[in-house]
Motif scaffolding. Sequence first.
Motif, PDB file in Angstrom:
ATOM      1  N   GLY A 178      -2.323   3.284  -9.388  1.00  0.00           N
ATOM      2  CA  GLY A 178      -2.814   4.330  -8.487  1.00  0.00           C
ATOM      3  C   GLY A 178      -1.677   5.105  -7.847  1.00  0.00           C
ATOM      4  O   GLY A 178      -1.745   6.340  -7.694  1.00  0.00           O
ATOM      5  N   ALA A 179      -0.618   4.421  -7.477  1.00  0.00           N
ATOM      6  CA  ALA A 179       0.539   5.093  -6.889  1.00  0.00           C
ATOM      7  C   ALA A 179       1.253   5.973  -7.902  1.00  0.00           C
ATOM      8  O   ALA A 179       1.783   7.028  -7.563  1.00  0.00           O
ATOM      9  N   LYS A 180       1.267   5.541  -9.143  1.00  0.00           N
ATOM     10  CA  LYS A 180       1.891   6.338 -10.203  1.00  0.00           C
ATOM     11  C   LYS A 180       1.068   7.599 -10.496  1.00  0.00           C
ATOM     12  O   LYS A 180       1.625   8.674 -10.712  1.00  0.00           O
ATOM     13  N   LEU A 181      -0.252   7.466 -10.480  1.00  0.00           N
ATOM     14  CA  LEU A 181      -1.119   8.601 -10.782  1.00  0.00           C
ATOM     15  C   LEU A 181      -1.212   9.599  -9.630  1.00  0.00           C
ATOM     16  O   LEU A 181      -1.326  10.801  -9.858  1.00  0.00           O
ATOM     17  N   GLU A 182      -1.190   9.127  -8.397  1.00  0.00           N
ATOM     18  CA  GLU A 182      -1.340  10.008  -7.235  1.00  0.00           C
ATOM     19  C   GLU A 182      -0.324   9.650  -6.151  1.00  0.00           C
ATOM     20  O   GLU A 182      -0.669   9.074  -5.121  1.00  0.00           O
ATOM     21  N   PRO A 183       0.957  10.011  -6.340  1.00  0.00           N
ATOM     22  CA  PRO A 183       1.983   9.633  -5.357  1.00  0.00           C
ATOM     23  C   PRO A 183       1.886  10.392  -4.034  1.00  0.00           C
ATOM     24  O   PRO A 183       2.450   9.966  -3.035  1.00  0.00           O
ATOM     25  N   SER A 184       1.146  11.487  -3.994  1.00  0.00           N
ATOM     26  CA  SER A 184       1.068  12.267  -2.754  1.00  0.00           C
ATOM     27  C   SER A 184       0.317  11.528  -1.655  1.00  0.00           C
ATOM     28  O   SER A 184       0.424  11.903  -0.481  1.00  0.00           O
ATOM     29  N   VAL A 185      -0.422  10.500  -1.984  1.00  0.00           N
ATOM     30  CA  VAL A 185      -1.160   9.737  -0.978  1.00  0.00           C
ATOM     31  C   VAL A 185      -0.197   8.967  -0.075  1.00  0.00           C
ATOM     32  O   VAL A 185      -0.432   8.835   1.124  1.00  0.00           O
ATOM     33  N   GLY A 186       0.912   8.495  -0.621  1.00  0.00           N
ATOM     34  CA  GLY A 186       1.810   7.643   0.141  1.00  0.00           C
ATOM     35  C   GLY A 186       3.040   8.304   0.710  1.00  0.00           C
ATOM     36  O   GLY A 186       3.899   7.619   1.260  1.00  0.00           O
ATOM     37  N   VAL A 187       3.159   9.626   0.627  1.00  0.00           N
ATOM     38  CA  VAL A 187       4.344  10.288   1.166  1.00  0.00           C
ATOM     39  C   VAL A 187       4.238  10.400   2.688  1.00  0.00           C
ATOM     40  O   VAL A 187       3.149  10.313   3.257  1.00  0.00           O
ATOM     41  N   ASN A 188       5.375  10.590   3.364  1.00  0.00           N
ATOM     42  CA  ASN A 188       5.367  10.776   4.814  1.00  0.00           C
ATOM     43  C   ASN A 188       4.517  11.988   5.170  1.00  0.00           C
ATOM     44  O   ASN A 188       4.652  13.049   4.581  1.00  0.00           O
ATOM     45  N   GLY A 189       3.629  11.805   6.133  1.00  0.00           N
ATOM     46  CA  GLY A 189       2.733  12.868   6.538  1.00  0.00           C
ATOM     47  C   GLY A 189       1.480  12.964   5.689  1.00  0.00           C
ATOM     48  O   GLY A 189       0.610  13.773   5.958  1.00  0.00           O
ATOM     49  N   GLY A 190       1.369  12.121   4.663  1.00  0.00           N
ATOM     50  CA  GLY A 190       0.201  12.122   3.793  1.00  0.00           C
ATOM     51  C   GLY A 190      -0.976  11.410   4.441  1.00  0.00           C
ATOM     52  O   GLY A 190      -0.897  10.955   5.586  1.00  0.00           O
ATOM     53  N   PRO A 191      -2.086  11.298   3.721  1.00  0.00           N
ATOM     54  CA  PRO A 191      -3.281  10.684   4.308  1.00  0.00           C
ATOM     55  C   PRO A 191      -3.130   9.199   4.636  1.00  0.00           C
ATOM     56  O   PRO A 191      -3.833   8.689   5.496  1.00  0.00           O
ATOM     57  N   LEU A 192      -2.207   8.513   3.997  1.00  0.00           N
ATOM     58  CA  LEU A 192      -2.013   7.089   4.269  1.00  0.00           C
ATOM     59  C   LEU A 192      -1.145   6.840   5.509  1.00  0.00           C
ATOM     60  O   LEU A 192      -1.162   5.759   6.075  1.00  0.00           O
ATOM     61  N   LYS A 193      -0.408   7.857   5.934  1.00  0.00           N
ATOM     62  CA  LYS A 193       0.478   7.774   7.106  1.00  0.00           C
ATOM     63  C   LYS A 193       1.406   6.560   7.048  1.00  0.00           C
ATOM     64  O   LYS A 193       1.351   5.670   7.897  1.00  0.00           O
ATOM     65  N   PRO A 194       2.297   6.481   6.036  1.00  0.00           N
ATOM     66  CA  PRO A 194       3.143   5.295   5.908  1.00  0.00           C
ATOM     67  C   PRO A 194       4.120   5.115   7.066  1.00  0.00           C
ATOM     68  O   PRO A 194       4.560   3.999   7.330  1.00  0.00           O
ATOM     69  N   GLU A 195       4.439   6.181   7.763  1.00  0.00           N
ATOM     70  CA  GLU A 195       5.354   6.028   8.902  1.00  0.00           C
ATOM     71  C   GLU A 195       4.728   5.173   9.997  1.00  0.00           C
ATOM     72  O   GLU A 195       5.434   4.570  10.803  1.00  0.00           O
ATOM     73  N   ILE A 196       3.402   5.086  10.040  1.00  0.00           N
ATOM     74  CA  ILE A 196       2.715   4.245  11.023  1.00  0.00           C
ATOM     75  C   ILE A 196       2.238   2.952  10.373  1.00  0.00           C
ATOM     76  O   ILE A 196       2.464   1.862  10.901  1.00  0.00           O
ATOM     77  N   THR A 197       1.587   3.071   9.221  1.00  0.00           N
ATOM     78  CA  THR A 197       0.970   1.895   8.616  1.00  0.00           C
ATOM     79  C   THR A 197       1.994   0.862   8.174  1.00  0.00           C
ATOM     80  O   THR A 197       1.770  -0.333   8.337  1.00  0.00           O
ATOM     81  N   VAL A 198       3.113   1.293   7.627  1.00  0.00           N
ATOM     82  CA  VAL A 198       4.107   0.334   7.147  1.00  0.00           C
ATOM     83  C   VAL A 198       4.823  -0.329   8.304  1.00  0.00           C
ATOM     84  O   VAL A 198       5.043  -1.534   8.304  1.00  0.00           O
ATOM     85  N   SER A 199       5.161   0.432   9.326  1.00  0.00           N
ATOM     86  CA  SER A 199       5.975  -0.134  10.394  1.00  0.00           C
ATOM     87  C   SER A 199       5.170  -0.965  11.393  1.00  0.00           C
ATOM     88  O   SER A 199       5.713  -1.886  11.986  1.00  0.00           O
TER      89      SER A 199
END
Length: 85
Positions: free
Chosen positions: A22-43
């Motif tokens: 899924g990450a390979k097919l749609e990498p825009s989901v996990g970028v900073n500022g994307g819908p997944l908000k990795p800057e918050i969810t990961v930290s």
Amino acid sequence: MRLLERMRKEWFMIGIVVAIAGAKLEPSVGVNGGPLKPEITVSYIAVATIFFNSGLSLKTEFADSRLHASPCVFCSDFNQGSWWK
């Protein structure tokens, strides 16, 4: 029936492969500022989830013996957590 049994046994590895695909097919989901908000969810959320899951795996005898310390731990975690912005 063997395939279903094998999938139930290897559910974690199948989940990892699906997540990577899924990450390979749609990498825009996990970028900073994307819908997944990795800057918050990961930290914050991922770390809290890992510690929560580790706590769930403790034996109940160990948790019962440490139960008297839980209010103190909760207060210190709450106080330190309120310092963060």
